[in-house]
Design a protein around this motif. Structure first.
Motif, PDB file in Angstrom:
ATOM      1  N   TYR A 166      -9.547  -3.036  -5.513  1.00 21.13           N
ATOM      2  CA  TYR A 166     -10.653  -2.797  -4.599  1.00 21.13           C
ATOM      3  C   TYR A 166     -10.366  -1.582  -3.722  1.00 21.13           C
ATOM      4  CZ  TYR A 166     -13.393  -3.112  -0.384  1.00 21.13           C
ATOM      5  OH  TYR A 166     -14.185  -2.790   0.690  1.00 21.13           O
ATOM      6  N   LEU A 167      -9.137  -1.433  -3.305  1.00 21.72           N
ATOM      7  CA  LEU A 167      -8.781  -0.297  -2.463  1.00 21.72           C
ATOM      8  C   LEU A 167      -8.740   1.010  -3.252  1.00 21.72           C
ATOM      9  CD1 LEU A 167      -5.911  -1.777  -0.271  1.00 21.72           C
ATOM     10  CD2 LEU A 167      -8.306  -1.492   0.316  1.00 21.72           C
ATOM     11  N   GLY A 168      -8.916   0.930  -4.573  1.00 18.48           N
ATOM     12  CA  GLY A 168      -8.931   2.154  -5.367  1.00 18.48           C
ATOM     13  C   GLY A 168      -7.565   2.507  -5.929  1.00 18.48           C
ATOM     14  N   PHE A 169      -6.622   1.573  -5.872  1.00 17.01           N
ATOM     15  CA  PHE A 169      -5.286   1.848  -6.401  1.00 17.01           C
ATOM     16  C   PHE A 169      -5.085   1.170  -7.750  1.00 17.01           C
ATOM     17  CE2 PHE A 169      -4.231   2.109  -1.788  1.00 17.01           C
ATOM     18  CZ  PHE A 169      -3.882   3.433  -1.797  1.00 17.01           C
ATOM     19  N   SER A 202      -6.091  -7.563  -7.764  1.00 16.60           N
ATOM     20  CA  SER A 202      -7.517  -7.288  -7.611  1.00 16.60           C
ATOM     21  C   SER A 202      -7.794  -6.682  -6.241  1.00 16.60           C
ATOM     22  CB  SER A 202      -8.354  -8.548  -7.849  1.00 16.60           C
ATOM     23  OG  SER A 202      -7.971  -9.562  -6.982  1.00 16.60           O
ATOM     24  N   PHE A 203      -7.037  -7.094  -5.252  1.00 17.11           N
ATOM     25  CA  PHE A 203      -7.188  -6.501  -3.923  1.00 17.11           C
ATOM     26  C   PHE A 203      -6.863  -5.006  -3.957  1.00 17.11           C
ATOM     27  CE2 PHE A 203      -4.932  -5.378   0.071  1.00 17.11           C
ATOM     28  CZ  PHE A 203      -6.013  -5.429   0.926  1.00 17.11           C
ATOM     29  N   THR A 243     -10.011  -4.638 -11.294  1.00 23.26           N
ATOM     30  CA  THR A 243     -10.765  -3.390 -11.333  1.00 23.26           C
ATOM     31  C   THR A 243     -12.206  -3.657 -11.762  1.00 23.26           C
ATOM     32  OG1 THR A 243      -8.713  -2.394 -12.054  1.00 23.26           O
ATOM     33  CG2 THR A 243     -10.672  -1.034 -12.207  1.00 23.26           C
ATOM     34  N   ILE A 260       0.840  -1.200   0.000  1.00 21.10           N
ATOM     35  CA  ILE A 260       0.000   0.000   0.000  1.00 21.10           C
ATOM     36  C   ILE A 260       0.877   1.253   0.000  1.00 21.10           C
ATOM     37  CG2 ILE A 260      -1.687   1.298   1.330  1.00 21.10           C
ATOM     38  CD1 ILE A 260      -2.848  -1.430   2.184  1.00 21.10           C
ATOM     39  N   MET A 277       2.042   1.837  -3.356  1.00 17.80           N
ATOM     40  CA  MET A 277       0.975   2.391  -4.178  1.00 17.80           C
ATOM     41  C   MET A 277       0.902   3.897  -4.000  1.00 17.80           C
ATOM     42  SD  MET A 277      -0.562  -0.189  -5.673  1.00 17.80           S
ATOM     43  CE  MET A 277      -1.369   1.009  -6.634  1.00 17.80           C
ATOM     44  N   ALA A 302     -14.046  -5.275  -8.867  1.00 20.71           N
ATOM     45  CA  ALA A 302     -14.298  -4.336  -7.773  1.00 20.71           C
ATOM     46  C   ALA A 302     -15.454  -3.415  -8.136  1.00 20.71           C
ATOM     47  CB  ALA A 302     -13.031  -3.538  -7.469  1.00 20.71           C
TER      48      ALA A 302
END
Lengths: 526, 307, 305
Positions: C243-246, C239-240, C257, C155, C158, C260
């Motif tokens: 989901y977090l928007g990154f 894909s995770f 994407t 993260i 990212m 998500a």
């Protein structure tokens, strides 16, 4: 006596805990993000305002339709030059610890707001007060120079820098709430901890679990406590709107303060009458860098703005039917009548595109020599969709768009520094006045992201703000707005809508242009 | 053994220090700051805020201030939730994350091992294939997709459980989030167990046991299970780490106030104190868990002790 | 002894014995065993079809992955309109986007895996071959890296590399190399005692030359297996993060994407979730089976299968 009382309170609260659902009306509100604080000077978001406005009350407060009505002040007078406001406080107002609310508490709070050491984020909303900006900016060191004075316990006098027609409205804002001077002096920064905090609003906070919820319960010392139908409100934290909608459907929430636009049709069909979509005093717009070639050419800006098919965005792309924006000031702002519109507003879309193509080719761009630009937006499903759609609308003109998505923090950091070609932005009114929007294009403000610079525009706004004649002011403002639109300073896209979902059990909820709905006016049936 | 544990603990200190240092400077290199937002603040206000949080000092000085605070056990202020310090927020959120993670941990082991043993004993039968398919699904469907499906099916359609929230912390609020969180780990553990169980059943001493006429059940429980569980145990350390950090999706979809959510929000909000605080906290926790698992492993497998 | 991850166990156990036997016949017999494994072969075919579809599919779809069909917003799948998978909220053809997303997801996984292989193999081979203090120091560093909360660092990456996705996945690959380094080191330790290495050393070859010309080529087996097991993990990580928007920058997309986005509208626009999810699940399952098949094929231990 006090012991007895606290025992009584304990039993009462235990009873509420055990039989909560039976006899106490609890309003469960989905409030989005975590509040950053309960200290009104440290807030900056609408989700924080929902809590702050329930637990504190200013001189004036919002009625059911978010209009200013007397709050802690029962009446006020304004001097003929529009500079001196004298407030008379209501009788019998007190803090939750029983101490009376005095004019001194207001004076103390406003001085603290402007004190650079307190680092209040939203201090600038009260800059109309005399010397406020200078004190907050460190140019005047003596806090007593601020134009706020407690004449006696019941009388407060506020002197302004210049006449400000929206000042009473600005006083409903949380930056103008009083603070319990005695508690702040005794506890320092810890005054705001849940065990210490003392408030004066219709409700008082009793519990805060970060990431979960804030609970407030009825404040029996509030002057209108007998009219409160809701006994307790819970403000839930949940960023995932889709999950929030599911919890609403399961009856876990009574009010959703936003919902995913894709679900609108579904909600209308399956939860009839529960979605509340109403005009919101706000503008969604794209800024263009006015200083960077070729965007310094007004015709290029105009071509880009003209070729956006605004009628498609609300109904098709967002799905909630936002109205297309062709003016800079949203319609219906106070002290203003009909806003000014772009001259090409009513052309059919085909003609707009043809005209835009002509303008671009005059500027030297065509399919063979495409105009390349970078379009910035911050991470959000709707911003993304709009950017994708607008990029597709520009494509036939021979404009090649690179989409550039960043997190909100990065987006605003960079566009505030002027690092942009075209970027998404939005503005929600802080107070009900056209000046709040027109200010965004003045050459000396840092949220004029596109660096639009026009001396005539600045002069018109300044002149308007110097006059006490409201009609004259509105006229000058409209001239300025027309000027900015003719220059295509930025591209208005749509007027915001407030999106809420309200359970049929909840009464006393009224749509309004500021999307402010105080628990005080609501009730809930079982 | 104690000496070994102590040495391991000692080595974590420089690791922590290096990680904090890297995170500290890397975070500051990232664009955007904690006070940027939808509403740009006037320069004067920004300067006031910067002064309030020591941001006007040189970076290296801020670094030393931070390090000396951490040494004293103070993780500093949070820039987004101002009324709570980083340490206070971690203290508030930790029980939720631990309950969630702990429950998922035991559920994963229990169901994972059971499914794995069952699969090994009924190898290549119809039920083994069905079970394997189910487990595979749990492994490949992302949990941010499983969570809303469970909410929809078990919360809204069947109305068995609440859709979200922690409520009073009773079991019915826990079941859905724990199920979502443990699903991929049940799958991994059962695949591991099945594989090593098959291997163990094929070894010579199990064959010998068979020939001595011991019952299947006795063989499984007394002889095969222990060696078969060794790889599972060595997976537990990483699994505990995954459960702790993996809870962030589950927490944000179910609205549970654990610390999993903190990190991602803090990173997005440039809440430097909170990011560093969670990193430090997670590292300490994961290192401790790894240490415990290692000791447990060494206790079970004498060969390791001599190495 | 410190924590060993699941994959390391599998791969290492498989190869301790495998390396002892002769290289060529091992690969031949492994190929034969893989060929006989129906599930793995079927998965391999499905995987190849998916890859072909991702590479060539977009050229056969009449719609482009980024241009809206202004007459069809949120249109359900239909044969008449030619949108076989329907369209999204921007009127873009979902079939085109799914195929394109598969391509991006695979590319990303490939880049990250390649990076993890490159770093892991060099690091592990160097540590294993040089041995002694160098080996100890290098492997201690790997132990330390293991203790870091991996996802938190992703993260953070990212946040910093947010813009450039391939750079980012290269960075994820750079975090994923740890296990690879351990496996390679273990293999190298046993390889370097072998005669042909001794012979090479006797001819006066330089150390880097021995490592990269003689050791590394002999590690192909475990490296391929491990890489096959890494790819699905990276696809899942991608894909995770989406989901977090990154996720990937628009108008590009990835399976993660798409899923998500689809998860948010599963009740109102179910096709937006169903098709990409079907692709992702098929892709991951076939990757897993191929990886398992490879592992079993190289496993020389007797197994009743």
């Amino acid at each position: 006596m006090r012991k007895k009382l606290s025992l009584y309170l304990l039993v009462l609260s235990l009873a509420t805990l055990c039989f909560g659902q039976l006899n106490a009306a609890t309003l469960n509100i989905h409030n989005g993000g975590d509040p950053s604080s309960l200290d009104p000077h440290k807030l900056s978001g609408d989700w924080e305002n929902r809590i702050a406005g329930d637990i504190f009350e200013g001189l004036v407060t919002e009625d059911i339709g978010a209009e200013a009505i007397p709050g802690q002040a029962e009446s006020w007078t304004i001097s003929d030059d529009g500079l001196v406001y004298t407030f008379k406080l209501r009788d019998g107002i007190s803090w939750t610890d029983g101490k009376p609310v005095t004019a001194g508490d207001f004076e103390f709070a406003l001085k603290r707001l402007m004190d650079p050491a307190a680092a209040a984020k939203y201090a600038y909303l009260q800059y109309p007060i005399k010397n406020a900006e200078a004190i907050n900016g460190g140019k005047i060191k003596d806090l007593n120079e601020l134009g706020v004075k407690a004449i006696d316990d019941k009388t407060l006098e506020i002197t302004l820098e210049k006449p400000t027609p929206y000042f009473i409205g600005a006083l409903t804002h949380y930056t103008a709430y009083p603070l319990p001077k005695h508690v702040l002096e005794a506890k320092g920064d810890d005054w705001v901890k849940i065990d210490n905090i003392v408030t004066n609003g219709p409700y008082k906070p009793t519990e805060w679990i970060p990431g979960s919820h804030v609970t407030t319960v009825k404040n029996d010392k509030y002057y209108a406590a007998d009219q409160l139908a809701i006994d307790s409100a819970k403000f839930f934290v949940l960023e995932d709107e889709t999950a929030a909608l599911k919890r609403y459907r399961a009856g876990e929430f009574d009010i959703l303060t936003d919902f995913p636009t894709d679900q609108y049709e579904w909600i209308k069909k399956n939860l009839p009458g529960q979605a509340q979509v109403a005009p919101f005093a706000g503008l969604y717009y794209y800024v263009v860098n006015n200083t960077k070639p070729p965007f310094d050419n007004a015709d290029v800006r105009k071509a880009l703005s003209m070729s956006i098919n605004r009628e498609v965005i609300g109904p098709q792309i967002l799905g909630t039917g936002e109205l297309p924006a062709y003016s800079w000031v949203p319609p219906g702002m106070a002290n203003y009548s009909e806003p000014a519109y772009v001259s090409w507003k009513d052309l059919p879309y085909g003609e707009k595109v043809a005209e835009a193509k002509k303008l671009l080719s005059a500027a030297g761009y065509s399919k063979d020599k495409p105009l390349k630009l970078q379009l910035r937006y911050n991470t959000n499903e709707n911003h993304k969709r709009i950017a994708v759609a607008i990029a597709a609308m520009w494509k036939p003109l021979g404009v090649e768009v690179e989409l550039y998505n960043t997190e909100t923090k990065v987006h605003y950091d960079e566009i505030t520094k002027g690092i942009l070609e075209v970027a998404r932005a939005g503005w929600l009114a802080d107070y009900n006045d056209a000046d709040n929007f027109l200010n965004l294009l003045k050459s000396d403000v840092n949220y004029n992201y596109g660096r639009f610079k026009n001396a005539d525009y600045d002069a018109l706004i300044d002149k308007g703000n110097a006059t006490t004649d409201k009609d004259e002011r509105a006229k000058l403002f409209r001239q300025a707005e027309q000027l900015a639109l003719d220059e295509s300073a930025a591209m208005p896209i749509y007027y915001y809508l407030a999106r809420n979902i309200v359970s049929p059990k909840v009464k006393g909820y009224e749509n309004n242009a500021f999307d402010i709905h105080r628990t005080r006016w609501m009730s809930k049936e079982d | 053994m104690i000496r070994y544990a102590f040495n391991r603990l000692l080595t974590t200190i420089p690791v922590l220090w290096i990680a904090i240092t890297i995170c500290f400077f890397v975070l500051r290199m990232a664009p955007g700051g904690p006070f940027d937002g939808e509403r740009p603040l006037p320069e004067a206000v920004k300067a006031n805020l910067a002064a309030h949080y020591n941001f006007d000092k040189p970076l290296i000085e801020q670094y030393f201030i931070y390090i000396s605070d951490v040494v004293r056990g103070d993780l500093g202020p949070s820039f987004t939730t101002l009324d709570f310090t980083v340490s206070e927020q971690i203290a508030i959120g930790l029980p939720y994350t631990l309950i969630l993670g702990g429950a998922a941990f035991f559920v994963s082991i229990l169901l994972g091992v059971a499914a794995g043993v069952y699969g090994a004993l009924n190898r290549d039968t119809y039920s083994d294939h069905v079970l394997a398919a189910l487990i595979l699904t749990g492994l490949v469907v992302p949990n941010f997709l499983v969570a809303p499906i469970f909410q929809l099916v078990f919360g809204l359609q069947l109305e068995w459980f609440p859709v979200g929230g922690w409520g009073d912390g009773s079991l019915r609020y826990l079941i859905l989030p724990v199920a979502v969180l443990s699903l991929p780990h049940i799958a991994r553990i059962s695949r591991l167990t099945r594989g090593s169980m098959i291997e163990a059943l094929n070894t010579n001493f199990i064959r010998t046991a068979h020939s001595k006429g011991l019952s299947d059940r006795a063989i499984v429980w007394r002889h095969a299970l222990r060696p078969a569980l060794m790889p599972v145990i060595s997976y537990l350390g990483p699994a505990a780490g995954f459960l702790l950090t993996g809870s962030l999706v589950v927490e944000s979809i179910f609205g549970i106030p654990g610390i999993g959510r903190y990190f991602i929000n803090a990173a997005l909000n440039r809440d430097y104190g909170m990011v560093l605080g969670t990193v430090v906290f997670y590292m300490v926790l994961i290192m401790l868990l790894n240490l415990i698992v290692d000791i447990f492993y060494a206790w079970l497998d004498p060969r390791v002790r001599t190495r | 002894m410190s924590i060993r991850s699941i994959k390391e166990n599998i791969v290492e156990d498989t190869f301790t014995e495998a390396v002892e036997t002769s290289g060529r016949s091992l690969i031949q017999s492994a190929m034969l065993r893989f060929y006989r494994n129906k599930a793995a072969m079927l998965s391999l075919i499905v995987l190849c079809l998916l890859i072909l579809a991702a590479i060539f599919g977009p050229y056969f779809v009449p719609f482009n992955y980024e241009d809206p069909d202004w007459s069809a917003f949120r249109a359900p799948p239909s044969f008449e309109s030619g949108h076989y998978f329907g369209t999204d909220q921007n009127g873009r053809d979902l079939l085109a986007r799914t195929l394109y997303g598969t391509r991006v997801s695979l590319t990303v996984a490939f880049v990250a895996t390649l990076v993890s292989v490159l770093i892991g193999v060099s690091y592990g081979a160097i540590a294993g071959y040089l041995g002694g203090r160098v080996d100890q120091a290098l492997m201690r560093f790997v132990d330390i890296m293991y203790a870091l909360p991996y996802i938190l660092f992703v993260i953070l990456l990212m946040v910093i590399f947010g813009r450039n996705v391939f750079l980012l996945f290269a960075a994820i690959g750079a975090l994923e190399w740890l296990t690879m380094a351990r496996i390679v080191r273990g293999q190298t330790l046993s390889l370097k005692e072998r005669e042909f290495i001794e012979a090479a050393r006797a001819t006066g070859l330089s150390t880097p030359a021995i490592i990269f010309r003689h050791i590394v080529p002999n590690l192909a087996g475990p490296v391929v297996i491990y890489a096959a097991l890494t790819i699905p993990e990276i696809v899942a990580t991608e894909s995770f993060l989406s989901y977090l928007g990154f996720g990937i920058q628009e108008p590009l997309t990835s399976l993660g994407t798409l899923i998500a986005e689809g998860a948010d509208v599963m009740e109102v626009l179910p096709w937006l979730l169903f098709f990409p999810a079907a692709f992702l699940v098929t892709l991951l399952i076939s990757l897993l089976f191929v990886g398992d098949g490879l592992r079993d094929a190289f496993d020389s231990k007797e197994r009743k299968r």
